[in-house]
Design an enzyme around this catalytic site. Sequence first.
Site, PDB file in Angstrom:
ATOM      1  N   GLU A 100     -10.548  -8.370  77.785  1.00 11.50           N
ATOM      2  CA  GLU A 100      -9.501  -7.471  78.183  1.00 11.50           C
ATOM      3  C   GLU A 100      -9.054  -6.529  76.894  1.00 11.50           C
ATOM      4  OE1 GLU A 100      -8.542  -7.364  81.028  1.00 11.50           O
ATOM      5  OE2 GLU A 100      -9.318  -8.634  82.145  1.00 11.50           O
ATOM      6  N   CYS A 141      -2.914 -14.730  83.455  1.00 11.49           N
ATOM      7  CA  CYS A 141      -3.925 -14.435  82.383  1.00 11.49           C
ATOM      8  C   CYS A 141      -3.182 -13.424  81.323  1.00 11.49           C
ATOM      9  CB  CYS A 141      -5.252 -14.057  82.815  1.00 11.49           C
ATOM     10  SG  CYS A 141      -6.145 -15.396  83.458  1.00 11.49           S
ATOM     11  N   HIS A 174     -11.923 -12.400  80.551  1.00 13.49           N
ATOM     12  CA  HIS A 174     -11.904 -12.711  81.990  1.00 13.49           C
ATOM     13  C   HIS A 174     -13.400 -13.086  82.265  1.00 13.49           C
ATOM     14  CE1 HIS A 174      -7.879 -11.636  83.749  1.00 13.49           C
ATOM     15  NE2 HIS A 174      -8.127 -12.789  84.182  1.00 13.49           N
TER      16      HIS A 174
END
Length: 201
Positions: A80, A143, A167
């Site tokens: 991310e 998350c 992820h």
Amino acid sequence: MKTLLLTGFEPFLDFPINPTHQIVEELKGKELNGYRIEGRILSVDYNKSGREILEHIHDVEPDAVISLGLAAGRYKMTPERIAINCNESNEKDNEGNTPEGDPIQEEGPDGLFSTLPIKSFVEVLQSKGYPSEVSNTAGTYLCNHVMYQALYHFHVNHQQVPSGFVHIPASHELAVQHGKLPSWSQTDLTDAVKLIIQLMP
Ligand code: PCA
């Protein structure tokens, strides 16, 4: 020896297992790339998981933090790029919370960029044949929440500790139980995480 805090999550929603849990269980206590891995599992709870990761950072005093989360439906390993200062979900967390766009930190910046070498992660994964790309949104569920909390902590304390979130797709075991998800073998998921740890500064 340096210490790496590696976090995963407990199961949530209609996913009876969370493959991040197995990865963390497999790698905790191991030594890789000069890091000893401290593994921890976080709750899927807006009121708890942020506090939990900060407690682990306090206890472990890590030299780097990599948090892992399941992105069921994604078929690539996706580091991310950014965490945003927002809690929002129509779907309940494990305690039934459904926040409606509240800030994670009242005084916090709108977004905080990952301080992990995310481009290098993608390059090495692709070079070994693993589908991977940088993701530009971690969503607004747990998350993103955990990624933001850890980055905010290092930001306000002026600590140069590489920190961020990756992820991962479902495992075959989860996909079979769930019924409709793209998946990787658990071994490939764990090996991909080992590859990215090898790239940590
Ligand atoms: N994935 C969720 C929360 C827990 C997990 O493993 C997410 O993407 O926010």
